[in-house]
Design a protein around this motif. Structure first.
Motif, PDB file in Angstrom:
ATOM      1  N   SER A 147       0.837  -1.210   0.000  1.00 57.44           N
ATOM      2  CA  SER A 147       0.000   0.000   0.000  1.00 57.44           C
ATOM      3  C   SER A 147       0.866   1.252   0.000  1.00 57.44           C
ATOM      4  N   ASP A 170      -6.544   4.706   5.556  1.00 57.45           N
ATOM      5  CA  ASP A 170      -5.541   3.650   5.478  1.00 57.45           C
ATOM      6  C   ASP A 170      -5.947   2.527   6.426  1.00 57.45           C
ATOM      7  N   TYR A 205      -4.621  -2.178   8.999  1.00 57.65           N
ATOM      8  CA  TYR A 205      -4.818  -3.071  10.161  1.00 57.65           C
ATOM      9  C   TYR A 205      -6.292  -3.364  10.413  1.00 57.65           C
ATOM     10  N   THR A 211      -4.009  -3.914   2.625  1.00 56.65           N
ATOM     11  CA  THR A 211      -2.762  -4.614   2.313  1.00 56.65           C
ATOM     12  C   THR A 211      -2.834  -6.099   2.664  1.00 56.65           C
ATOM     13  N   SER A 223      -0.080  -7.372   3.670  1.00 55.51           N
ATOM     14  CA  SER A 223       1.142  -7.464   4.482  1.00 55.51           C
ATOM     15  C   SER A 223       0.895  -7.890   5.925  1.00 55.51           C
TER      16      SER A 223
HETATM   17  N1  PMP Z   1      -0.107   1.903   6.239  1.00 59.52           N
HETATM   18  C1  PMP Z   1       0.208   1.747   7.524  1.00 59.52           C
HETATM   19  C2  PMP Z   1      -0.584   2.447   8.561  1.00 59.52           C
HETATM   20  C3  PMP Z   1       1.282   0.917   7.873  1.00 59.52           C
HETATM   21  O1  PMP Z   1       1.609   0.790   9.168  1.00 59.52           O
HETATM   22  C4  PMP Z   1       2.010   0.263   6.856  1.00 59.52           C
HETATM   23  C5  PMP Z   1       3.175  -0.659   7.148  1.00 59.52           C
HETATM   24  N2  PMP Z   1       3.899  -0.453   8.228  1.00 59.52           N
HETATM   25  C6  PMP Z   1       1.651   0.469   5.545  1.00 59.52           C
HETATM   26  C7  PMP Z   1       0.569   1.292   5.254  1.00 59.52           C
HETATM   27  C8  PMP Z   1       2.407  -0.118   4.407  1.00 59.52           C
HETATM   28  O2  PMP Z   1       1.991  -1.384   4.153  1.00 59.52           O
HETATM   29  P1  PMP Z   1       2.466  -2.198   2.862  1.00 59.52           P
HETATM   30  O3  PMP Z   1       3.294  -3.308   3.360  1.00 59.52           O
HETATM   31  O4  PMP Z   1       1.193  -2.648   2.211  1.00 59.52           O
HETATM   32  O5  PMP Z   1       3.242  -1.246   1.989  1.00 59.52           O
END
Ligand code: PMP
Length: 353
Positions: free
Chosen positions: A88, A185, A188, A211, A213
């Motif tokens: 993201s 965003d 989480y 994401t 992730s």
């Molecule tokens: N947004 C927030 C609030 C995050 O904490 C993070 C990752 N630490 C990201 C976006 C980035 O996530 P990605 O691995 O999808 O780039």
């Protein structure tokens, strides 16, 4: 001719530091809000077999069509309202490149990349401080919006590194008062069970970032996605690089979605470990623990946070030092880990005086 790099470098890049993470040997890694459980081995086997069938000599599908189709089905949103990114992070950049015509508004404290990317893209950033409870000061925010109408407003939901989700009413008020884009965003959101997705068809200035992730345990594969109105998606697609999501990540995302239940088993465990960790941390008088809806917990020790950070590290446990001079004074952030990792963390902080 000798190159004078100072002369050719853009001023805003000169003052930045490149992104890096703590490279230390640790048994327990609780610093990056990653999923502590690796992607299931059974699914890794399926991925490996699947990859044999795919051509590595060909460029990936620039639209990640199949992954997008599955996502659209999964979240019940039209495909035209979705685009994918190399994490993201990349989508924050694409949005800023496309829509950073005027300025961006970010809150402090929040995810540092919103501001860094605005700086890289050479757009002015206004930072509004959250209040002492890490909530949005709605009067100041609305006043600023009405006067300046920033082109982009980034809001973590839940917010990183504080862990709280802002009230829905405040956000809706911000959306309705803005002519710019409100980027929620939701990196989480699988841990908070809250989302602005139900409002995506109602407001064309609402954008949601998600994401693979965190909840899916695929941080290493860099798959993020954005949901927004067709107009926003169309512009973002113009600025993102054509093959931003490589073929392997596309296949991994597809397999993760097809086996969503298996992938998402970890979410339940993380949520119940978060509750256990919070309960135990709140009993420790030597620290103040903030409430959270994410997969990490912010806390403030009575003694120096640097000392606590080092003490944990000497026990092989890495967390994140987020302390600065303002609202996060002396604060540390710990990611919810596996039960045994959380026990190791608790074992050290329960001895704090
Ligand atoms: N947004 C927030 C609030 C995050 O904490 C993070 C990752 N630490 C990201 C976006 C980035 O996530 P990605 O691995 O999808 O780039």
């Amino acid at each position: 001719m000798k190159t004078n790099f100072d002369l050719i470098l853009r001023k805003n890049i000169k003052k930045l530091k490149s992104y890096s993470t703590e490279k230390v040997d640790c048994k327990v890694k609780l610093d990056a809000n990653e999923n502590p459980f690796d992607f299931p081995m059974q699914l890794k086997e399926i991925i490996l077999k699947d990859l044999f069938k795919h051509l590595f000599n060909r460029y990936p599908d620039p639209d990640a069509s199949l992954l997008k189709e599955l996502l659209a089905e999964e979240i019940k949103v039209d495909e035209d309202k979705i685009t994918l990114g190399n994490g993201s992070d990349e989508l924050i950049q694409s949005l800023t490149l496309a829509f950073g015509s005027k300025s961006s508004l970010v809150f402090y404290p929040s995810f540092s990349m919103y501001r860094i990317i605005s700086t890289v893209c050479n757009i002015k950033t206004r930072v509004i401080s959250l209040d002492k409870k890490f909530d949005i000061d709605i009067d100041t925010t609305l006043r600023y919006i009405k006067k300046n109408q920033p082109s982009l407003i980034f809001i973590g939901y839940p917010n990183n590194p504080t862990g709280n989700s802002f009230s829905k009413d405040k956000i809706v008020n911000i959306i309705q008062s803005s002519s710019g884009l409100i980027v929620m965003d939701e990196a989480y959101s699988e841990f908070s069970n809250k989302s602005f997705l139900p409002l995506i068809n109602k407001y064309d200035n609402l954008v949601i970032l998600r994401t693979f992730s965190k909840a899916y345990g695929l941080a290493g594969c860099r798959i993020g996605y954005m949901i927004g109105s067709e107009k926003v998606v169309e512009q973002v697609n113009k600025v993102k690089l054509p093959f931003n999501l490589n073929s392997i990540s596309q296949r991994i995302g597809i397999i993760a979605l097809k086996h969503k239940k298996k992938c998402n088993k970890a979410i339940k465990i993380i949520i119940s470990e978060r509750a256990r960790l919070l309960r135990k941390m709140q009993k420790i008088s030597a620290i103040y623990t903030f409430p959270t809806e994410a997969n990490f917990i912010l806390f403030r020790p009575k003694v120096s946070s640097k000392t606590v950070f080092k003490k944990l590290l000497s026990n092989g446990i890495l967390i994140r030092d987020v302390a600065d001079n303002k609202l996060l004074k002396n604060c540390l952030r710990v990611t919810v880990g596996k039960p045994s990792e959380n026990d190791a963390f608790l074992h050290v902080i329960e001895k704090l005086k």
